[in-house]
Design a protein around this motif. Structure first.
Motif, short mmCIF file in Angstrom:
data_model
loop_
_atom_site.label_atom_id
_atom_site.label_comp_id
_atom_site.label_asym_id
_atom_site.label_seq_id
_atom_site.Cartn_x
_atom_site.Cartn_y
_atom_site.Cartn_z
N UNK A 51 -53.86 25.62 -27.19
CA UNK A 51 -53.70 25.06 -25.85
C UNK A 51 -54.59 25.69 -24.78
N UNK A 52 -55.36 26.72 -25.12
CA UNK A 52 -56.27 27.28 -24.11
C UNK A 52 -57.72 27.03 -24.52
N UNK A 53 -58.58 26.96 -23.55
CA UNK A 53 -60.00 26.81 -23.85
C UNK A 53 -60.47 28.11 -24.51
N UNK A 54 -61.02 28.04 -25.73
CA UNK A 54 -61.36 29.26 -26.47
C UNK A 54 -62.15 30.26 -25.63
N UNK A 55 -63.07 29.76 -24.83
CA UNK A 55 -63.97 30.67 -24.12
C UNK A 55 -63.26 31.55 -23.10
N UNK A 56 -62.02 31.19 -22.73
CA UNK A 56 -61.34 32.07 -21.76
C UNK A 56 -60.82 33.34 -22.43
N UNK A 57 -60.83 33.37 -23.76
CA UNK A 57 -60.31 34.55 -24.45
C UNK A 57 -61.36 35.66 -24.43
N UNK A 58 -61.02 36.81 -23.83
CA UNK A 58 -61.92 37.95 -23.80
C UNK A 58 -62.08 38.54 -25.19
N UNK A 59 -61.03 38.47 -25.97
CA UNK A 59 -61.00 39.03 -27.32
C UNK A 59 -60.14 38.11 -28.18
N UNK A 60 -60.35 38.12 -29.49
CA UNK A 60 -59.42 37.34 -30.34
C UNK A 60 -57.98 37.87 -30.17
N UNK A 61 -57.00 37.00 -30.26
CA UNK A 61 -55.62 37.47 -30.19
C UNK A 61 -55.30 38.36 -31.38
N UNK A 62 -54.23 39.12 -31.25
CA UNK A 62 -53.91 40.06 -32.33
C UNK A 62 -52.39 40.21 -32.44
N UNK A 63 -51.95 40.72 -33.57
CA UNK A 63 -50.49 40.93 -33.74
C UNK A 63 -50.20 42.29 -34.35
N UNK A 64 -49.08 42.85 -33.92
CA UNK A 64 -48.54 44.07 -34.52
C UNK A 64 -47.22 43.66 -35.16
N UNK A 65 -47.15 43.75 -36.48
CA UNK A 65 -45.95 43.32 -37.20
C UNK A 65 -45.61 44.34 -38.28
N UNK A 66 -44.56 44.06 -39.02
CA UNK A 66 -44.32 44.83 -40.24
C UNK A 66 -45.43 44.52 -41.21
N UNK A 67 -45.74 45.45 -42.12
CA UNK A 67 -46.67 45.09 -43.19
C UNK A 67 -45.97 44.07 -44.11
N UNK A 68 -46.75 43.36 -44.91
CA UNK A 68 -46.14 42.40 -45.84
C UNK A 68 -45.59 43.11 -47.06
N UNK A 69 -44.50 43.85 -46.81
CA UNK A 69 -43.82 44.59 -47.87
C UNK A 69 -42.33 44.67 -47.51
N UNK A 70 -41.47 44.73 -48.52
CA UNK A 70 -40.05 44.97 -48.23
C UNK A 70 -39.87 46.35 -47.60
N UNK A 71 -38.70 46.59 -47.02
CA UNK A 71 -38.44 47.88 -46.39
C UNK A 71 -38.20 48.94 -47.45
N UNK A 72 -38.79 50.12 -47.26
CA UNK A 72 -38.55 51.24 -48.18
C UNK A 72 -37.27 51.99 -47.75
N UNK A 73 -36.93 53.03 -48.48
CA UNK A 73 -35.81 53.88 -48.05
C UNK A 73 -36.32 55.23 -47.53
N UNK A 74 -37.09 55.92 -48.35
CA UNK A 74 -37.50 57.28 -47.99
C UNK A 74 -37.96 57.35 -46.53
N UNK A 75 -37.43 58.33 -45.81
CA UNK A 75 -37.75 58.44 -44.38
C UNK A 75 -39.24 58.48 -44.12
N UNK A 76 -40.00 59.11 -45.04
CA UNK A 76 -41.44 59.21 -44.79
C UNK A 76 -42.09 57.83 -44.85
N UNK A 77 -41.53 56.96 -45.68
CA UNK A 77 -42.10 55.61 -45.78
C UNK A 77 -41.58 54.73 -44.64
#
Ligand SMILES: Cc1ncc(C[n+]2csc(CCOP(=O)(O)OP(=O)(O)O)c2C)c(N)n1
Ligand SMILES: Cc1ncc(C[n+]2csc(CCOP(=O)(O)OP(=O)(O)O)c2C)c(N)n1
Ligand SMILES: [Mg+2]
Ligand SMILES: [Mg+2]
Lengths: 350, 330, 330, 350
Positions: C283-309
């Motif tokens: 929905x936005x004109x591509x050229x208005x983007x200063x940078x490509x959009x980005x995401x911070x998510x969980x990695x594509x892995x199930x949750x571990x148990x060990x506290x270090x993980x």
């Protein structure tokens, strides 16, 4: 009868004679007959219409099973909440729902009971207490428990009816629902129509024993087992169980043994599907005809004549023809319903 | 030399089953309709007669237990294929797929892998309605540990099923009844390594990149042909593997065309078309995009029954052409 | 005049329950742990004692039947709230939510609406592992007919629960145990109309748009504060309502900032962060983007148990700051 | 005993005396005792370690239930496939699994049985036939059916064991699994440990009757009901049922009545949770102690002495201390395991 085994109810060579109507009010029996004939002829009409390509979607016909819904519904009120599944034309019509509304729905018309969004497998008639049927097996069983709980929480003596089949009991949902209803003391009548088949699979291919009462017993839900092709037996058992449920005794369970004359879906007879569905087997089940057995009893009791029967057939086919022709002429739903029906208030979209 | 053989999408699936059952004693098939497969078209005909009812097992109507049994059989060394004649029925089986199969390898440190293949069929239309029409591939693609494949071609219908069963991980193999009549001549089976398969270019072009999966890829190809007639050169990329998802090929294509249209047979919000657009948007320089990316999907509504509403509900090749031309307009 | 009162996220939820149970006789609550709610922190304390065990019902361990019963009770005129102390347990209940509740209104032409609210709690960490850590909001957001809300603030924890129960549609209300200690002073309850609620700007800025939902919004706010110290003016938008999804506010913000970062507590592939990026990109004109959009998510892995993980697995405010600075770099 | 009711097995004032070991081989009984003592002391150690904050995740302790896994496992082989749930330390250790591997896993170490990705609720020891335990209730029950089917398809006489609780039977998965195993004639032993509780909910709040054998009966799966705190009774019943399963007779079901001394999770006793968990009630259950009752029997039979018992306790605590200290010193898992363990082959990512 044992809670493990259906005994000779499973033997189609048995129970061919006129049913026992001693001491019953002829007027009530005749109204049963009218309903059963209407349901049967309506479904036979649908079979032909589907075969002729007039119906776009699948129809699951219950011809041969009419006595169950008719026998049960007699003790119900519009304020009760009834839930069905994929084979629910009889459950709906037995409540006195509109034939035209059913036909229009099956034809996908705007005037249909579900406004053309449901077809044969998604039926609704709230004002008559038909709260919905859907094709996902056992899908409505937990819903019926909740609707029963609602009736209890509201302090009414209404109840919920959950119709399902001998295949649906293989879904965990049914077992969870029996236990939950029992623990909530929810006013629910579970009605299992045991017709020995789940699509192409005869019961011996799916379950070790043929009686569904096993599960009522395991979950401590009082139950009765009846000849589902004897409308009086169904009616009397249902009346007893429903009275108990209304009195606040908690859920009850009714197993009605029956057979479907058509195959799993549409007009074919499926006499090819392996176990226990040969032409002969089907013929002997047809001889346990709930309509014929009631008619024979009424005739023998001299409260019903051949000419009356002829009139009934003629009136019924006329009513069916009128409802059908009207439905065929009815308008299609407007494209807007597609998005308007998703939420109570249509979502704004950018 | 290898004589090719003629198949349609359905018989290609059947060929995969026959190859697997004939070649690998650990393979067995379990699910609804297998002893009278009217649900599954011509894709499993006579398997029970050929390989025995002990290896081709029809079941009680218990999606959860049957699916979980497939997971357990895989852990015990078999290569089971669980069949769900409609993906809609799997809503009962989600725990076995998501909490068990997908996480099993990870929960135990990669020491045990349930190599079960779950074949689920998208079976829409014909006025069957909301509970008999869904396409839930976006759901499964969101679950780490679960490989998700959607064959769009006759060769993939056969070869991705073989690859799925042999890969050692749990796989959702999602085929579509609307593709069963596709025809093609195929070489004999060669076993692919699923972990290295991914999106593939089916038609190369220079003006616009059209991405699809399963039946949506068929729409994309038909649109591509129609667009060619109007002087628009479309590149078609078939996703094939939705999880783990490798967008490289799509990014390379969009870098060339500067236009992206994603066609998806699922509903729009949080659907897979969005993932494709996001995966491209976050990896290309925005200024290379001639136009914002776009998607053609189902509307955000359940499936209706009435034929007149079904016609409005399901996207067609014309819709893809129309949206492509919008992206081409200045 | 309205005296404000002090709450934390947990007691704000409790206040919503108390308001609803006290005001609406059709409201009842059913789910696991309600007679000894150790699972649900301080969010349901003593409800059964105050309003009676007939309206605050603890249940057998039957997620499917209990959820379906909520749907049926709603159809019969009640306003039930079904409680799942962990969203992970709902994998057993998907049919009742997706095939029944979400589609019910549509299947019957809009004549019957199951106004059931399903409260599901995201309950992660503490070395509980893969089956006790999921956040499945992207799944529910993909289902038409199901409203999905994720409160990130103390006021929303209370007011969106009230709005959900009163809206008449099936709603997934997803709260997060990691937010229960948030504190705020709130005015008395005013009933919101859920259909008109949507994403909201929680902090305005000019350099970058950071979008979150639930706990991710908390990370976004913390990052926003840290970024301020480094001369970066971040705008934070809290999604609040994921389905039906209205991206207008996000688009307006990105049109101003030209930079988009989406933070999501779910896994990445086919997750909701992708939907946000796609909804903006198309929905936005591509050229208005200063940078490509980005995401911070969980990695594509199930949750571990060990506290270090676990430490590696879950995104932190620092991760959001780091990614924001990357987007700010030229 | 009726299939509906546990009778006096549900009465904690009963069955406090030494168990009946007449005609049993002392050596075998003593090995039972050693295993039970190891399991108990290991879990008591975990309770303290959790209380002291040395353990990061929840531990569900089965102290009081040791006789069940020990009695069952005696008849198992490494080639069988055993599945458990959230409370499975005993199921694992009874198979002779490594105490150090268990401790290391509970501490989240790289040397743990699940390499630090599972903790107490996700245990695995394939080489000893422990195929996995997970916390989603009833989650592994269908898996056990499939593993049993695999054993049958491979033509072996191995079997699958599915341990679950009286709460798990409220999940539809268990009912579907019983029917499926019965129809597939899969070699599966279902073992339900009925300890009357599902977290804070006593059974009378969840089910109308207290006997799990109801469900075996309903699904036509032959079953036995035993005092789960009598290792000989458990062993003999399990041995009989397992022999039948190995012979190809199909699934069998064992209900073992017991009680957990600790609360649902961690070290507390949860004597606050309302129904039937008062201090007195717990005390009388503690008097039905499977370890003490076996010890008393062995002592009475003069095949076991106080000094032998003292040595056993001393040896066991030494073994526990060594395993624990080693586990505490062990390395943490490397961050790579997080992504490496997702698939058999790590997926390429751009
Ligand atoms: C969850 C689910 N699984 C499978 C099906 C496919 N299916 C439709 S009806 C049916 C058989 C139903 O048998 P039964 O419950 O005995 O009802 P009947 O058809 O005999 O009236 C099956 C397997 C379905 N609709 N839903
Ligand atoms: C599907 C699911 N629902 C709820 C829970 C929460 N929970 C964990 S253990 C438990 C009780 C289990 O009771 P039971 O099966 O009798 O085993 P026990 O704890 O007595 O050993 C509950 C409700 C869960 N882990 N999984
Ligand atoms: Mg049937
Ligand atoms: Mg228990």
């Amino acid at each position: 009868m044992s809670w493990r085994d259906l005994g000779d109810l499973a033997d189609p060579s048995k129970y061919h004679d006129a049913i026992d109507i001693r001491g019953k009010d002829p007027a009530g029996l005749i109204s049963h007959l009218r309903k059963m004939v209407l349901i049967r002829m309506a479904e036979q009409h649908l079979a032909v219409a589907r075969k002729d390509g007039l119906i776009g979607g699948p129809v699951h016909l219950g011809v041969g099973q009419e006595a169950i819904a008719v026998g049960v519904s007699e003790s119900l009120r519009n304020s009760d909440t009834v839930f069905g599944a994929h084979r629910s034309h009889s459950h709906l019509l037995a409540l006195g729902s509109s034939l035209h509304g059913l036909f229009a729905e099956i034809l996908g018309k705007d005037t249909g009971l579900s406004r053309g969004l449901g077809g044969s497998m998604h039926l609704w008639d709230g004002p008559r207490g038909f709260y919905g049927s859907v094709p996902i097996m056992a899908g409505t069983v937990p819903l019926a428990v909740g609707a029963g709980l609602a009736a209890k929480l509201k302090g009414t003596d209404n109840l919920s009816v959950s119709y399902f089949g001998d295949g649906a009991v293989e879904e965990g949902a049914v077992h969870e629902s029996l236990n939950l209803a029992r623990m909530l003391e929810a006013p629910v009548l579970f009605v299992v129509e045991n017709n020995f088949f789940a699509s192409h699979m005869e019961i011996s291919l799916r379950q070790p024993l043929n009686a569904m009462t096993r599960f009522a017993a395991a979950h401590d839900v009082p139950c009765e087992l009846v000849d589902g092709n004897d409308v009086v037996a169904v009616h009397d058992a249902a009346a007893r169980l429903i009275a108990q449920v209304r009195s606040g005794a908690g859920p009850r369970f009714l197993e009605a043994v029956t057979f479907r004359w058509y195959g799993h879906v549409d007009w074919r007879e499926d006499v090819d599907v392996g176990v226990n569905r040969s032409v002969e087997h089907l013929a002997s089940w047809r001889a346990r005809d709930p309509v014929a057995r009631l008619t024979a009893a009424l005739t023998a009791a001299a409260v019903w004549s051949a000419s009356q029967h002829a009139d009934l057939i003629a009136d019924t086919s006329r009513a069916i023809a009128e409802a059908w022709d009207q439905a065929m002429r009815d308008p299609w739903p407007h494209a807007d319903t597609l998005l308007d029906a998703v939420y109570t208030q249509r979502a704004e979209r950018s | 030399m290898n004589p090719t053989q003629h198949y349609n999408y359905g018989t290609a699936i059947l060929a995969a089953f026959e190859y697997l059952l004939a070649t690998y004693p650990e393979v067995f098939v379990m699910g609804q309709g297998l002893w009278s497969p009217w649900y599954v078209g011509n894709s499993m005909t006579e398997l029970d007669k050929k390989f025995g009812k002990h290896r081709v097992i029809d079941t009680p109507v218990s999606e959860l237990a049957v699916t979980g049994a497939g997971v357990g059989a895989a852990l015990a060394g078999m290569k089971p294929i669980i069949v769900h004649p409609r993906i809609d029925f799997m809503l009962y089986a989600m725990d076995a797929v998501v909490n068990q199969a997908a996480k099993w390898s990870h929960m135990f440190g990669g020491q045990a892998h349930p190599g079960v293949t779950i074949r689920a069929i998208i079976n829409r239309g014909g006025e069957q309605g909301a509970q008999h029409s869904q396409a839930l591939h976006a759901w499964f693609a969101h679950i780490p540990g679960l490989r998700v494949v959607m064959p769009a071609t006759v060769s993939d219908a056969r070869d991705l099923l073989v690859a799925a069963v042999l890969c050692g991980d749990p796989v959702m193999y999602i085929d579509d009844r609307w593709l069963y009549e596709l025809e093609d001549d195929l070489d004999p089976i060669t076993e692919l390594t699923l972990a290295t398969e991914g999106p593939r270019c089916l038609a190369s072009g220079s003006d616009i990149t059209i991405v699809g999966a399963g039946y949506s890829t068929k729409l994309a190809i038909e649109a591509c042909q129609a667009l060619g007639g109007q002087g628009v050169s479309a590149e078609v990329i078939d996703l094939r593997v939705l999880n783990p998802f490798e967008p490289k090929a799509i990014i390379a294509s969009v870098q060339k065309t500067g236009r992206l249209l994603v066609v998806d047979g699922g509903t729009r919000n949080a659907g897979f078309a969005g993932e494709v657009i996001a995966s491209v948007a976050e990896r290309v320089v925005p200024s290379i995009m001639q136009k914002p990316p776009s998607r053609v999907t189902l509307p955000d509504a359940p499936a209706p029954t009435s034929r007149v509403l079904e016609r409005v509900y399901y996207p067609t090749a014309d819709d893809v052409v129309r949206e492509s031309l919008t992206l081409m307009s200045r």
